[in-house]
Design a protein around this motif. Structure first.
Motif, mmCIF file in Angstrom:
data_model
loop_
_atom_site.group_PDB
_atom_site.id
_atom_site.type_symbol
_atom_site.label_atom_id
_atom_site.label_comp_id
_atom_site.label_asym_id
_atom_site.label_seq_id
_atom_site.Cartn_x
_atom_site.Cartn_y
_atom_site.Cartn_z
ATOM 1 N N GLU A 1 7.494 23.842 6.853
ATOM 2 C CA GLU A 1 8.313 22.299 7.194
ATOM 3 C C GLU A 1 9.361 21.984 6.316
ATOM 4 N N THR A 2 10.863 22.213 6.852
ATOM 5 C CA THR A 2 11.765 21.598 5.731
ATOM 6 C C THR A 2 11.452 20.470 5.235
ATOM 7 N N LEU A 3 12.102 20.018 4.296
ATOM 8 C CA LEU A 3 12.144 18.922 3.276
ATOM 9 C C LEU A 3 12.794 17.721 4.481
ATOM 10 N N GLN A 4 13.938 18.486 4.871
ATOM 11 C CA GLN A 4 14.351 17.067 5.835
ATOM 12 C C GLN A 4 13.189 16.959 6.669
ATOM 13 N N THR B 1 0.864 -0.988 -0.241
ATOM 14 C CA THR B 1 -0.042 0.098 0.315
ATOM 15 C C THR B 1 0.693 1.397 -0.338
ATOM 16 N N TYR B 2 0.590 2.695 -0.118
ATOM 17 C CA TYR B 2 1.129 3.576 -0.361
ATOM 18 C C TYR B 2 0.791 4.999 0.760
ATOM 19 N N ILE B 3 1.496 5.573 0.729
ATOM 20 C CA ILE B 3 0.553 6.970 2.251
ATOM 21 C C ILE B 3 0.973 7.986 0.269
ATOM 22 N N ASN B 4 0.474 9.442 0.630
ATOM 23 C CA ASN B 4 0.565 9.853 -0.374
ATOM 24 C C ASN B 4 0.443 11.430 0.206
ATOM 25 N N VAL B 5 1.932 12.073 0.249
ATOM 26 C CA VAL B 5 2.142 12.930 0.377
ATOM 27 C C VAL B 5 2.059 14.526 -0.546
ATOM 28 N N SER B 6 1.293 15.424 -0.369
ATOM 29 C CA SER B 6 1.716 16.703 -1.432
ATOM 30 C C SER B 6 1.440 18.256 -0.594
ATOM 31 N N GLU B 7 2.027 19.181 -1.305
ATOM 32 C CA GLU B 7 1.909 20.295 -0.505
ATOM 33 C C GLU B 7 0.719 20.490 0.158
ATOM 34 N N ASN B 8 0.073 20.354 0.651
ATOM 35 C CA ASN B 8 -1.818 20.337 1.152
ATOM 36 C C ASN B 8 -1.087 19.684 2.477
ATOM 37 N N SER B 9 -0.091 19.918 3.116
ATOM 38 C CA SER B 9 0.660 19.022 4.730
ATOM 39 C C SER B 9 1.213 19.738 4.993
ATOM 40 N N SER B 10 1.788 19.818 6.552
ATOM 41 C CA SER B 10 2.965 20.758 7.101
ATOM 42 C C SER B 10 3.880 21.244 5.976
ATOM 43 N N GLY C 1 19.281 18.353 -7.382
ATOM 44 C CA GLY C 1 20.370 18.228 -6.019
ATOM 45 C C GLY C 1 19.547 17.876 -5.331
ATOM 46 N N SER C 2 18.775 18.335 -4.890
ATOM 47 C CA SER C 2 17.290 17.699 -3.094
ATOM 48 C C SER C 2 17.727 16.715 -3.234
ATOM 49 N N VAL C 3 17.404 16.242 -3.706
ATOM 50 C CA VAL C 3 16.740 14.269 -3.540
ATOM 51 C C VAL C 3 17.830 13.937 -2.809
ATOM 52 N N GLN C 4 18.997 13.873 -3.946
ATOM 53 C CA GLN C 4 20.483 13.740 -3.800
ATOM 54 C C GLN C 4 21.104 13.881 -1.915
ATOM 55 N N ALA C 5 20.279 15.600 -1.603
ATOM 56 C CA ALA C 5 21.326 15.788 -0.181
ATOM 57 C C ALA C 5 20.240 15.893 0.420
ATOM 58 N N VAL C 6 18.483 15.199 0.397
ATOM 59 C CA VAL C 6 18.352 15.298 1.870
ATOM 60 C C VAL C 6 18.330 13.156 1.852
ATOM 61 N N SER C 7 18.684 12.133 0.625
ATOM 62 C CA SER C 7 18.532 11.010 1.173
ATOM 63 C C SER C 7 20.054 10.523 1.964
ATOM 64 N N SER C 8 20.931 11.721 2.587
ATOM 65 C CA SER C 8 22.163 11.650 3.481
ATOM 66 C C SER C 8 21.156 11.311 5.108
#
Length: 314
Positions: free
Chosen positions: A91-94, A77-86, A115-122
């Motif tokens: 709230e920061t991406l991290q 199953t899945y959960i879906n988060v969009s801009e209609n959230s915190s 580069g955002s996805v690479q950055a947050v992966s850490s």
């Protein structure tokens, strides 16, 4: 390469052997969904009780829906988060991603900043899949595109001439696909409006891998259509331009229609990552070689395989 437990952030993560293994898994997923004779139906239950976290900071139809459907077809199953959230509360991406990690076994992120996805992966301990980072990369799209090319061209890739048409400056799908094709002996033509050429940084990476036969740039599709085996069309991306005037100068520069394809090979595969906004006439949809809707369907099978391989289920 090992898929299990790893992030999927860039086409640089892949090897030809790893891609072959993934495509074999995609074939299994496709056979199971289509209920083909001899299909391994256990595929459709291999991710039972697993949760996929979808986090999209940009609009998406195909990528979002294909990931969600892929997880459902694997029994999860899945959960879906969009801009209609915190996110709306600042709230920061991290922090958003670390929150979703608490509820998920695997995550997918699309973000407008390169580069955002690479950055947050850490900051994450569970696998993260890159669903597009601005004008950067879109590695899962590149994989489904390569899978489609091989399906449409009878399993062949070596020696093909691939022509990319449209906005190649901002088109992350073409950046990832060009770098993925660099593992194979193909010819790549880039056809673009003035000012929207493929970035030098992408061409340099393609050249550095040493497999591509040639890379050439053109302003007119008629110069190369007769030699083209795969025509990969992209839209001019309005959302990447700094002003509407700049966008309108190039929008509509290329339209693929009967006239455009008059000198094309009957076997020329026509692809598009979609959505299209007029750059391929709907009259082309009836061409047997128009593969963009099959390409879209293949996205589900390839993403089923990615999820299952990363979770160690296939």
């Amino acid at each position: 390469m090992s898929w299990k437990g790893h992030h999927v952030l860039s086409v640089h993560d892949f090897t030809r052997e790893g891609i072959q293994s993934l495509f074999e898994a995609a074939d299994k997923c496709k056979a199971a969904v289509k209920d083909e004779d001899g299909a391994d139906k256990s595929v459709l239950d291999c991710c039972k009780h697993k949760v996929l976290g979808l986090v999209f900071y940009e609009p998406s139809t195909r990528t979002n829906c294909s990931f969600a459907t892929a997880m459902l077809r694997l029994g999860g199953t899945y959960i879906n988060v969009s801009e209609n959230s915190s996110i709306k509360k600042g709230e920061t991406l991290q922090d958003t991603m670390r929150c979703i990690e608490c509820y998920s076994d695997i995550m997918v992120l699309r973000h407008p900043e390169k580069g955002s996805v690479q950055a947050v992966s850490s900051f994450l301990h569970k696998p993260l899949l890159n669903a597009g980072d601005g004008a950067g990369e879109h590695p899962t799209q590149a994989l489904l595109d390569l899978y489609t090319i091989m399906q449409e061209q009878g399993g062949k890739i070596e020696g093909l001439t691939i022509t990319m048409l449209g906005d190649l400056k901002y088109g992350r799908t073409t950046h990832s696909l060009a770098m993925l094709l660099a593992m194979y002996g193909v010819r790549i033509n880039y056809v673009t409006p003035a000012g929207l050429g493929i970035p030098d940084s992408v061409k340099e990476v393609v050249e550095s891998l040493g497999k591509v036969i040639s890379q050439n740039e053109y302003l007119d599709l008629s110069e190369v259509i007769a030699e083209t085996d795969v025509l990969y069309v992209t839209r001019v991306q309005k959302e990447r331009f700094e002003s509407l005037d700049e966008y309108e100068k190039v929008q509509g520069s290329f339209i693929v229609n009967h006239e455009t394809l008059a000198n094309a090979k009957d076997t020329c595969t026509i692809m598009h990552p979609l959505p299209r906004v007029g750059e391929i006439s709907e009259s082309v949809d009836s061409y047997p070689s128009a593969a963009y809707f099959r390409q879209m369907e293949n996205g589900m099978y390839v993403r089923m395989a990615i999820i299952a391989k990363v979770l160690g289920a296939l």
